[in-house]
Design a protein around this motif. Structure first.
Motif, PDB file in Angstrom:
ATOM      1  N   PHE A   1      -8.039   1.151  -0.938  1.00 40.69           N
ATOM      2  CA  PHE A   1      -6.907   1.507  -0.081  1.00 40.69           C
ATOM      3  C   PHE A   1      -6.519   2.980  -0.192  1.00 40.69           C
ATOM      4  O   PHE A   1      -5.468   3.388   0.299  1.00 40.69           O
ATOM      5  N   GLY A   2      -7.365   3.771  -0.829  1.00 41.52           N
ATOM      6  CA  GLY A   2      -7.129   5.213  -0.903  1.00 41.52           C
ATOM      7  C   GLY A   2      -5.910   5.585  -1.723  1.00 41.52           C
ATOM      8  O   GLY A   2      -5.206   6.547  -1.401  1.00 41.52           O
ATOM      9  N   ILE A   3      -5.658   4.848  -2.792  1.00 44.18           N
ATOM     10  CA  ILE A   3      -4.495   5.094  -3.645  1.00 44.18           C
ATOM     11  C   ILE A   3      -4.944   5.866  -4.884  1.00 44.18           C
ATOM     12  O   ILE A   3      -5.715   5.358  -5.695  1.00 44.18           O
ATOM     13  N   ASP A   4      -4.470   7.092  -5.010  1.00 44.16           N
ATOM     14  CA  ASP A   4      -4.880   7.961  -6.114  1.00 44.16           C
ATOM     15  C   ASP A   4      -3.644   8.316  -6.935  1.00 44.16           C
ATOM     16  O   ASP A   4      -2.924   9.276  -6.636  1.00 44.16           O
ATOM     17  N   LYS A   5      -3.368   7.521  -7.951  1.00 41.37           N
ATOM     18  CA  LYS A   5      -2.191   7.713  -8.786  1.00 41.37           C
ATOM     19  C   LYS A   5      -2.551   7.532 -10.254  1.00 41.37           C
ATOM     20  O   LYS A   5      -3.585   6.950 -10.597  1.00 41.37           O
TER      21      LYS A   5
ATOM     22  N   ILE B   1       0.839  -1.205   0.000  1.00 41.32           N
ATOM     23  CA  ILE B   1       0.000   0.000   0.000  1.00 41.32           C
ATOM     24  C   ILE B   1       0.872   1.252   0.000  1.00 41.32           C
ATOM     25  O   ILE B   1       0.625   2.205  -0.746  1.00 41.32           O
ATOM     26  N   ARG B   2       1.905   1.250   0.842  1.00 41.50           N
ATOM     27  CA  ARG B   2       2.789   2.417   0.927  1.00 41.50           C
ATOM     28  C   ARG B   2       3.490   2.671  -0.404  1.00 41.50           C
ATOM     29  O   ARG B   2       3.534   3.829  -0.872  1.00 41.50           O
ATOM     30  N   ILE B   3       4.018   1.628  -1.015  1.00 39.19           N
ATOM     31  CA  ILE B   3       4.730   1.802  -2.279  1.00 39.19           C
ATOM     32  C   ILE B   3       3.798   2.346  -3.358  1.00 39.19           C
ATOM     33  O   ILE B   3       4.161   3.266  -4.108  1.00 39.19           O
ATOM     34  N   LEU B   4       2.586   1.814  -3.438  1.00 39.59           N
ATOM     35  CA  LEU B   4       1.643   2.270  -4.464  1.00 39.59           C
ATOM     36  C   LEU B   4       1.234   3.725  -4.248  1.00 39.59           C
ATOM     37  O   LEU B   4       0.911   4.432  -5.206  1.00 39.59           O
ATOM     38  N   LYS B   5       1.256   4.178  -3.003  1.00 34.20           N
ATOM     39  CA  LYS B   5       0.935   5.581  -2.715  1.00 34.20           C
ATOM     40  C   LYS B   5       2.109   6.505  -3.028  1.00 34.20           C
ATOM     41  O   LYS B   5       1.915   7.683  -3.294  1.00 34.20           O
ATOM     42  N   GLU B   6       3.330   5.949  -3.008  1.00 39.40           N
ATOM     43  CA  GLU B   6       4.517   6.783  -3.169  1.00 39.40           C
ATOM     44  C   GLU B   6       5.017   6.888  -4.605  1.00 39.40           C
ATOM     45  O   GLU B   6       5.657   7.879  -4.970  1.00 39.40           O
ATOM     46  N   VAL B   7       4.759   5.885  -5.442  1.00 34.98           N
ATOM     47  CA  VAL B   7       5.311   5.905  -6.803  1.00 34.98           C
ATOM     48  C   VAL B   7       4.652   6.983  -7.654  1.00 34.98           C
ATOM     49  O   VAL B   7       3.598   7.523  -7.313  1.00 34.98           O
ATOM     50  N   ASP B   8       5.295   7.274  -8.778  1.00 37.62           N
ATOM     51  CA  ASP B   8       4.769   8.283  -9.698  1.00 37.62           C
ATOM     52  C   ASP B   8       3.726   7.713 -10.644  1.00 37.62           C
ATOM     53  O   ASP B   8       2.852   8.441 -11.130  1.00 37.62           O
TER      54      ASP B   8
END
Length: 243
Positions: free
Chosen positions: A47-51, A23-30
């Motif tokens: 999981f609240g991932i907006d990328k 989850i953390r990695i998916l939130k941090e990548v570009d």
């Protein structure tokens, strides 16, 4: 400075199997590369991932890889996910990983969900040595491969689709023998998870009389001589078959 390519496993059914690190990695990548953006959208939203999410599948991976490498060389960090499980295991991703290595781009594959490991452990078949076959060839080379595998002594692991399961079990009975021990697992980690163990014929009979739904993993016992079967009977508790 080059970016980094992350290979990120996603749950094979149960969302609780998503790791904190994933989850953390998916939130941090570009950028996120997804096998099917429609399938991944509910997971990312949960999981609240907006990328930014780009499609990366077997039909476009060769064409798209050059642009992805360009992004990585420009310093962007990118995560690759599949519809379910670990990317590049019977899923798109291998070509991208190989090209990233050629361009000396750093790669990190996170540990996480994959279907064949729990299926193997659930099977009760010997797992000190095993061979992962994935999907058998659909047409060309299928019979040749089955003939080769008939002499394989290690436990074999296959992936199979619902509409081809009965045909595959019929072929296993023909090439491996009707009394070969198998375990068919479906809906792993989900509410209706099922692991059916027995001879090829017994397991085939079960699925002839039940609804074929979900993704299937088939574990097949290796070809053992009588002395080896007797030894493994005590070691693994596997039922001995008599010729």
């Amino acid at each position: 400075m080059d970016g980094k390519l992350y290979i990120v496993p996603t749950p094979i059914g149960n969302l609780e199997d998503m790791t904190f690190r994933a989850i953390r990695i998916l939130k941090e990548v570009d950028l996120i590369l997804a096998e099917d953006t429609r399938t991944s959208a509910p997971l990312l939203k949960h999981f609240g991932i907006d990328k930014r999410v780009f499609a990366h599948h077997q039909h476009n991976e060769h064409k798209a890889t050059a642009e992805i490498i360009k992004f990585l060389k420009e310093g962007q960090n990118i995560a690759l996910i599949s519809d379910a499980g670990t990317p590049a295991i019977s899923d798109p991703g291998f070509f991208l990983v190989r090209e990233a290595i050629k361009h000396e781009i750093e790669i990190t594959c996170l540990p996480g969900a994959t279907a064949f490991v729990p299926a193997l452990v659930n099977s009760g078949l010997p797992n000190d040595q095993f061979v992962f076959e994935g999907f058998l060839p659909v047409k060309k080379g299928r019979q040749t491969r089955l003939k080769q595998l008939a002499e394989e002594e290690r436990t074999m692991i296959f992936y199979e689709s619902p509409h081809r399961l009965l045909k595959t079990l019929t072929e296993f009975a023909e090439y491996f023998g009707e009394d070969r021990q198998v375990c068919v697992s479906r809906e792993l980690s989900k509410l209706y998870e099922e692991n059916v163990r027995g001879t090829v014929i017994e397991v085939k009979s079960h699925f002839e009389n039940n609804i074929l739904k979900g993704e299937f993993v088939i574990c097949v016992g290796g070809n053992e001589n009588k002395d080896k079967r007797a030894k493994n009977k005590d070691k693994y508790g596997v039922k001995e078959n008599h010729d």
